[in-house]
Design a protein around this motif. Structure first.
Motif, PDB file in Angstrom:
ATOM      1  N   UNK A   1      20.619  40.403  45.393  1.00 54.45           N
ATOM      2  CA  UNK A   1      21.931  40.949  45.756  1.00 54.45           C
ATOM      3  C   UNK A   1      22.217  42.062  44.764  1.00 54.45           C
ATOM      4  N   UNK A   2      22.535  43.265  45.293  1.00 55.13           N
ATOM      5  CA  UNK A   2      22.798  44.417  44.438  1.00 55.13           C
ATOM      6  C   UNK A   2      24.116  45.067  44.836  1.00 55.13           C
ATOM      7  N   UNK A   3      24.673  45.850  43.922  1.00 57.22           N
ATOM      8  CA  UNK A   3      25.883  46.600  44.199  1.00 57.22           C
ATOM      9  C   UNK A   3      26.083  47.670  43.145  1.00 57.22           C
ATOM     10  N   UNK A   4      26.971  48.611  43.431  1.00 58.91           N
ATOM     11  CA  UNK A   4      27.334  49.625  42.454  1.00 58.91           C
ATOM     12  C   UNK A   4      26.725  50.982  42.727  1.00 58.91           C
ATOM     13  N   UNK A   5      27.073  51.923  41.830  1.00 56.79           N
ATOM     14  CA  UNK A   5      26.587  53.300  41.928  1.00 56.79           C
ATOM     15  C   UNK A   5      26.032  53.685  40.565  1.00 56.79           C
ATOM     16  N   UNK A   6      24.722  53.810  40.409  1.00 53.01           N
ATOM     17  CA  UNK A   6      23.692  53.355  41.336  1.00 53.01           C
ATOM     18  C   UNK A   6      23.618  51.827  41.319  1.00 53.01           C
ATOM     19  N   UNK A   7      22.903  51.270  42.292  1.00 57.14           N
ATOM     20  CA  UNK A   7      22.873  49.805  42.393  1.00 57.14           C
ATOM     21  C   UNK A   7      22.277  49.171  41.149  1.00 57.14           C
ATOM     22  N   UNK A   8      22.834  48.011  40.864  1.00 59.98           N
ATOM     23  CA  UNK A   8      22.311  47.162  39.803  1.00 59.98           C
ATOM     24  C   UNK A   8      22.215  45.752  40.379  1.00 59.98           C
ATOM     25  N   UNK A   9      21.233  44.982  39.917  1.00 59.42           N
ATOM     26  CA  UNK A   9      21.128  43.608  40.403  1.00 59.42           C
ATOM     27  C   UNK A   9      22.355  42.792  39.998  1.00 59.42           C
ATOM     28  N   UNK A  10      22.853  42.022  40.932  1.00 59.12           N
ATOM     29  CA  UNK A  10      23.951  41.091  40.650  1.00 59.12           C
ATOM     30  C   UNK A  10      23.359  39.711  40.381  1.00 59.12           C
ATOM     31  N   UNK A  11      22.481  39.297  41.297  1.00 58.03           N
ATOM     32  CA  UNK A  11      21.753  38.037  41.104  1.00 58.03           C
ATOM     33  C   UNK A  11      20.726  37.877  42.207  1.00 58.03           C
ATOM     34  N   UNK A  12      19.819  36.943  42.019  1.00 62.88           N
ATOM     35  CA  UNK A  12      18.875  36.552  43.061  1.00 62.88           C
ATOM     36  C   UNK A  12      19.619  35.664  44.053  1.00 62.88           C
ATOM     37  N   UNK A  13      19.214  35.715  45.312  1.00 64.64           N
ATOM     38  CA  UNK A  13      19.874  34.882  46.320  1.00 64.64           C
ATOM     39  C   UNK A  13      19.501  33.417  46.192  1.00 64.64           C
ATOM     40  N   UNK A  14      18.258  33.144  45.780  1.00 61.46           N
ATOM     41  CA  UNK A  14      17.752  31.770  45.711  1.00 61.46           C
ATOM     42  C   UNK A  14      16.933  31.586  44.436  1.00 61.46           C
ATOM     43  N   UNK A  15      16.565  30.335  44.177  1.00 59.19           N
ATOM     44  CA  UNK A  15      15.608  30.049  43.105  1.00 59.19           C
ATOM     45  C   UNK A  15      14.277  30.709  43.472  1.00 59.19           C
ATOM     46  N   UNK A  16      13.474  31.043  42.466  1.00 63.04           N
ATOM     47  CA  UNK A  16      12.215  31.754  42.699  1.00 63.04           C
ATOM     48  C   UNK A  16      11.279  30.972  43.611  1.00 63.04           C
ATOM     49  N   UNK A  17      11.257  29.635  43.485  1.00 63.40           N
ATOM     50  CA  UNK A  17      10.350  28.855  44.341  1.00 63.40           C
ATOM     51  C   UNK A  17      10.742  28.973  45.813  1.00 63.40           C
ATOM     52  N   UNK A  18      12.031  29.060  46.110  1.00 66.09           N
ATOM     53  CA  UNK A  18      12.493  29.256  47.489  1.00 66.09           C
ATOM     54  C   UNK A  18      12.125  30.658  47.969  1.00 66.09           C
ATOM     55  N   UNK A  19      12.302  31.659  47.114  1.00 65.10           N
ATOM     56  CA  UNK A  19      11.920  33.035  47.466  1.00 65.10           C
ATOM     57  C   UNK A  19      10.433  33.100  47.775  1.00 65.10           C
ATOM     58  N   UNK A  20       9.615  32.466  46.948  1.00 70.35           N
ATOM     59  CA  UNK A  20       8.167  32.470  47.161  1.00 70.35           C
ATOM     60  C   UNK A  20       7.802  31.850  48.506  1.00 70.35           C
ATOM     61  N   UNK A  21       8.465  30.762  48.850  1.00 67.50           N
ATOM     62  CA  UNK A  21       8.198  30.111  50.149  1.00 67.50           C
ATOM     63  C   UNK A  21       8.607  31.036  51.291  1.00 67.50           C
ATOM     64  N   UNK A  22       9.794  31.628  51.201  1.00 68.61           N
ATOM     65  CA  UNK A  22      10.255  32.526  52.266  1.00 68.61           C
ATOM     66  C   UNK A  22       9.318  33.718  52.442  1.00 68.61           C
ATOM     67  N   UNK A  23       8.841  34.272  51.339  1.00 65.25           N
ATOM     68  CA  UNK A  23       7.918  35.407  51.434  1.00 65.25           C
ATOM     69  C   UNK A  23       6.555  34.988  51.978  1.00 65.25           C
ATOM     70  N   UNK A  24       6.213  33.724  51.786  1.00 64.33           N
ATOM     71  CA  UNK A  24       4.940  33.233  52.309  1.00 64.33           C
ATOM     72  C   UNK A  24       5.029  32.922  53.803  1.00 64.33           C
ATOM     73  N   UNK A  25       6.101  32.253  54.234  1.00 65.25           N
ATOM     74  CA  UNK A  25       6.181  31.845  55.645  1.00 65.25           C
ATOM     75  C   UNK A  25       6.636  32.975  56.563  1.00 65.25           C
ATOM     76  N   UNK A  26       7.375  33.956  56.018  1.00 64.81           N
ATOM     77  CA  UNK A  26       7.824  35.119  56.805  1.00 64.81           C
ATOM     78  C   UNK A  26       8.355  34.687  58.186  1.00 64.81           C
ATOM     79  N   UNK A  27       9.415  33.894  58.191  1.00 62.51           N
ATOM     80  CA  UNK A  27       9.942  33.347  59.442  1.00 62.51           C
ATOM     81  C   UNK A  27      10.246  34.444  60.461  1.00 62.51           C
ATOM     82  N   UNK A  28      10.568  35.641  60.030  1.00 63.59           N
ATOM     83  CA  UNK A  28      10.914  36.739  60.941  1.00 63.59           C
ATOM     84  C   UNK A  28       9.736  37.172  61.807  1.00 63.59           C
TER      85      UNK A  28
END
Length: 192
Positions: free
Chosen positions: A142-169
């Protein structure tokens, strides 16, 4: 409106189910109103993944909006090649050429966000209202600002890794229908 259904420019590639909403203008004018300085001579591309949500007024600013920084002048002499007796094939020397704009899958682009040429936005990102994106954004940030800066990750890294692996889209519509409640409710264990 599904953006893919209204795009005619072959250098704009949009994935299935990506939506655009415009409260000010006819969303069918997306190419004219939102994709700016995108001239065919550059051959640069706007690539938007599947299942993205693009809010009203989002702008994609391409290479031709830039003026070269490597010259002693920022004036775009090559654009006026005839007047200055320059070779037309060097017209793109008037601006600094960056890469394409690449938007991942399942990205939410907020109201009046500006995305500059050469930027890659990762899968699952959220870009806050009015942000200006000048650099790449890693997935599920999640980013915001001018220029953008990270606000935070949406999920824990292990969840991100799973989502990037399964690519549900990239799943079939049938498989997405079967797991839609799991996707909506964050039941990652049911998607593995």
């Amino acid at each position: 409106m599904y953006l893919k259904n209204i795009i005619k420019n072959p250098n704009i590639i949009v994935g299935d189910y990506t939506i655009y909403n415009d409260l000010k203008n006819n969303p069918k004018n997306f190419e004219r109103n939102n994709v700016l300085y995108h001239y065919p001579i550059n051959n640069d591309k706007l690539m938007i993944g599947k299942f993205c949500s693009i809010a009203c007024g989002a702008k994609f600013i391409f290479n031709s909006a830039n003026h070269t920084l490597s010259s002693l002048s920022t004036y775009p002499f090559p654009i006026f090649f005839e007047e200055w007796e320059l070779d037309v094939k060097n017209i793109t020397n008037a601006w600094d050429n960056k890469r394409d704009i690449v938007i991942g899958n399942d990205v939410w682009i907020g109201y009046e966000v500006v995305i500059m040429a050469g930027v890659t936005i990762g899968d699952g990102d959220i870009i806050g209202t009015g942000a200006v994106v000048t650099k790449d954004i890693p997935p599920y940030t999640i980013v915001g600002g001018i220029p953008v800066k990270p606000i935070r990750k949406r999920f824990k890294q292990e969840t991100i890794d799973i989502l990037l692996k399964i690519k549900w889209w990239n799943w079939s519509d049938e498989k997405i229908y079967k797991h839609i409640l799991d996707i909506q409710n964050g039941n990652i264990e049911n998607l593995i």
